[in-house]
Scaffold this motif. Structure first.
Motif, PDB file in Angstrom:
ATOM      1  N   ARG A  16       0.842  -1.206   0.000  1.00 27.35           N
ATOM      2  CA  ARG A  16       0.000   0.000   0.000  1.00 27.35           C
ATOM      3  C   ARG A  16       0.882   1.262   0.000  1.00 27.35           C
ATOM      4  O   ARG A  16       0.590   2.237  -0.700  1.00 27.35           O
ATOM      5  CB  ARG A  16      -0.940   0.002   1.213  1.00 27.35           C
ATOM      6  CG  ARG A  16      -1.878   1.202   1.231  1.00 27.35           C
ATOM      7  CD  ARG A  16      -2.973   1.071   2.279  1.00 27.35           C
ATOM      8  NE  ARG A  16      -2.453   0.657   3.564  1.00 27.35           N
ATOM      9  CZ  ARG A  16      -2.774  -0.477   4.185  1.00 27.35           C
ATOM     10  NH1 ARG A  16      -3.633  -1.313   3.666  1.00 27.35           N
ATOM     11  NH2 ARG A  16      -2.241  -0.773   5.349  1.00 27.35           N
ATOM     12  N   ASP A  17       1.981   1.246   0.750  1.00 24.34           N
ATOM     13  CA  ASP A  17       2.886   2.403   0.756  1.00 24.34           C
ATOM     14  C   ASP A  17       3.450   2.652  -0.646  1.00 24.34           C
ATOM     15  O   ASP A  17       3.594   3.799  -1.083  1.00 24.34           O
ATOM     16  CB  ASP A  17       4.050   2.177   1.737  1.00 24.34           C
ATOM     17  CG  ASP A  17       3.577   2.147   3.188  1.00 24.34           C
ATOM     18  OD1 ASP A  17       2.437   2.579   3.455  1.00 24.34           O
ATOM     19  OD2 ASP A  17       4.351   1.681   4.053  1.00 24.34           O
ATOM     20  N   ILE A  18       3.776   1.564  -1.338  1.00 23.18           N
ATOM     21  CA  ILE A  18       4.299   1.710  -2.709  1.00 23.18           C
ATOM     22  C   ILE A  18       3.209   2.279  -3.620  1.00 23.18           C
ATOM     23  O   ILE A  18       3.466   3.165  -4.444  1.00 23.18           O
ATOM     24  CB  ILE A  18       4.843   0.354  -3.216  1.00 23.18           C
ATOM     25  CG1 ILE A  18       6.108  -0.011  -2.418  1.00 23.18           C
ATOM     26  CG2 ILE A  18       5.129   0.388  -4.713  1.00 23.18           C
ATOM     27  CD1 ILE A  18       6.694  -1.383  -2.725  1.00 23.18           C
ATOM     28  N   CYS A  19       1.974   1.806  -3.418  1.00 19.87           N
ATOM     29  CA  CYS A  19       0.852   2.334  -4.213  1.00 19.87           C
ATOM     30  C   CYS A  19       0.669   3.833  -3.961  1.00 19.87           C
ATOM     31  O   CYS A  19       0.389   4.600  -4.896  1.00 19.87           O
ATOM     32  CB  CYS A  19      -0.435   1.611  -3.862  1.00 19.87           C
ATOM     33  SG  CYS A  19      -0.467  -0.083  -4.429  1.00 19.87           S
ATOM     34  N   GLU A  20       0.824   4.246  -2.707  1.00 18.05           N
ATOM     35  CA  GLU A  20       0.681   5.677  -2.386  1.00 18.05           C
ATOM     36  C   GLU A  20       1.721   6.496  -3.140  1.00 18.05           C
ATOM     37  O   GLU A  20       1.440   7.586  -3.626  1.00 18.05           O
ATOM     38  CB  GLU A  20       0.834   5.914  -0.872  1.00 18.05           C
ATOM     39  CG  GLU A  20      -0.314   5.390  -0.027  1.00 18.05           C
ATOM     40  CD  GLU A  20      -1.594   6.237  -0.147  1.00 18.05           C
ATOM     41  OE1 GLU A  20      -1.621   7.198  -0.935  1.00 18.05           O
ATOM     42  OE2 GLU A  20      -2.568   5.878   0.542  1.00 18.05           O
ATOM     43  N   ARG A  21       2.930   5.946  -3.204  1.00 18.99           N
ATOM     44  CA  ARG A  21       3.993   6.646  -3.929  1.00 18.99           C
ATOM     45  C   ARG A  21       3.652   6.756  -5.421  1.00 18.99           C
ATOM     46  O   ARG A  21       3.808   7.818  -6.028  1.00 18.99           O
ATOM     47  CB  ARG A  21       5.302   5.874  -3.737  1.00 18.99           C
ATOM     48  CG  ARG A  21       6.474   6.401  -4.504  1.00 18.99           C
ATOM     49  CD  ARG A  21       7.044   7.680  -3.894  1.00 18.99           C
ATOM     50  NE  ARG A  21       8.352   7.955  -4.461  1.00 18.99           N
ATOM     51  CZ  ARG A  21       9.448   8.214  -3.749  1.00 18.99           C
ATOM     52  NH1 ARG A  21       9.384   8.295  -2.445  1.00 18.99           N
ATOM     53  NH2 ARG A  21      10.599   8.433  -4.342  1.00 18.99           N
ATOM     54  N   ILE A  22       3.151   5.643  -5.990  1.00 19.84           N
ATOM     55  CA  ILE A  22       2.773   5.653  -7.408  1.00 19.84           C
ATOM     56  C   ILE A  22       1.617   6.635  -7.624  1.00 19.84           C
ATOM     57  O   ILE A  22       1.614   7.408  -8.575  1.00 19.84           O
ATOM     58  CB  ILE A  22       2.395   4.228  -7.868  1.00 19.84           C
ATOM     59  CG1 ILE A  22       3.621   3.314  -7.816  1.00 19.84           C
ATOM     60  CG2 ILE A  22       1.797   4.246  -9.281  1.00 19.84           C
ATOM     61  CD1 ILE A  22       3.324   1.833  -8.001  1.00 19.84           C
TER      62      ILE A  22
END
Ligand SMILES: Cc1cc2nc3c(=O)[nH]c(=O)nc-3n(C[C@H](O)[C@H](O)[C@H](O)COP(=O)(O)O)c2cc1C
Length: 176
Positions: A16-22
């Motif tokens: 989810r953190d990676i998705c937030e960055r994307i």
């Protein structure tokens, strides 16, 4: 501009953190981005979005079963719109394991589904030993010991290359 939907499967939240960055990378380029978690109970409708990203982490060698199920149920829609897939795992802490044909989990997963995502990202995950129960901590330490990774049970290790994540987001933006 039509909406990009990011569908993600996570256990400890790092995907989810990676998705937030994307999401923030795409939003900074003017795109409208929504995120939704893929769980066994989730009912996710892909018909109205303009593009789809699916991201999932690996646990004990596999993405959660609902990831493959969801993809196979929506393969027609996935093929008809701009789409991308990414996987998050500890093996990908090694740069040579970040390609679809060198990361063992992704290679096997892509061979098992009927969608071939035009863009594939493979990102190093996060190991957070204090957060795990005894069984998982012991197992992950053993796997790390076997593969030359960190084994300090009090440590938290983030292997994600955020520039690689940004480059993936830029690739996705270029297809829209
Ligand atoms: C119980 C457990 C099992 C894991 N199994 C694997 C594995 O088999 N291979 C691997 O490369 N990484 C493995 N990992 C590392 C995860 O893929 C990594 O921690 C990832 O960041 C988890 O993402 P999430 O928080 O979105 O679930 C495992 C982690 C845990 C906690």
């Amino acid at each position: 501009m039509s909406e990009i939907l990011i569908v993600y499967s996570t256990v400890d939240g790092h995907t989810r953190d990676i998705c937030e960055r994307i999401r923030s990378q795409l939003a900074s380029r003017g795109h409208d981005v929504a995120m939704t978690e893929l769980t066994p109970e989730a009912s996710i409708d892909l018909r109205d979005c303009g593009a789809i990203l699916i991201g999932a982490s690996i646990r004990y060698g596999k993405h959660r079963p609902e990831v493959g199920t969801f993809i196979n149920q929506n393969v027609g829609t996935l093929r008809s719109k701009p789409s991308a897939f990414f996987s998050v795992n500890a093996v990908a802490r090694k740069p040579e394991k970040r390609a679809a044909d060198t990361n063992p989990y992704v290679k096997k997963f892509l061979a098992s589904i009927s969608w071939q995502p035009p863009i594939v990202g493979i990102f190093g995950g996060k190991i957070d030993y204090p957060k795990y129960g005894t069984f998982d901590r012991t197992m992950i330490r053993f796997i790390m010991w076997m593969t030359g990774g960190p084994t300090d049970p009090t440590g938290t290790f983030e292997f994600t290359d955020w520039e690689q994540v940004d480059a993936f987001a830029a690739d996705v933006a270029a297809t829209l």
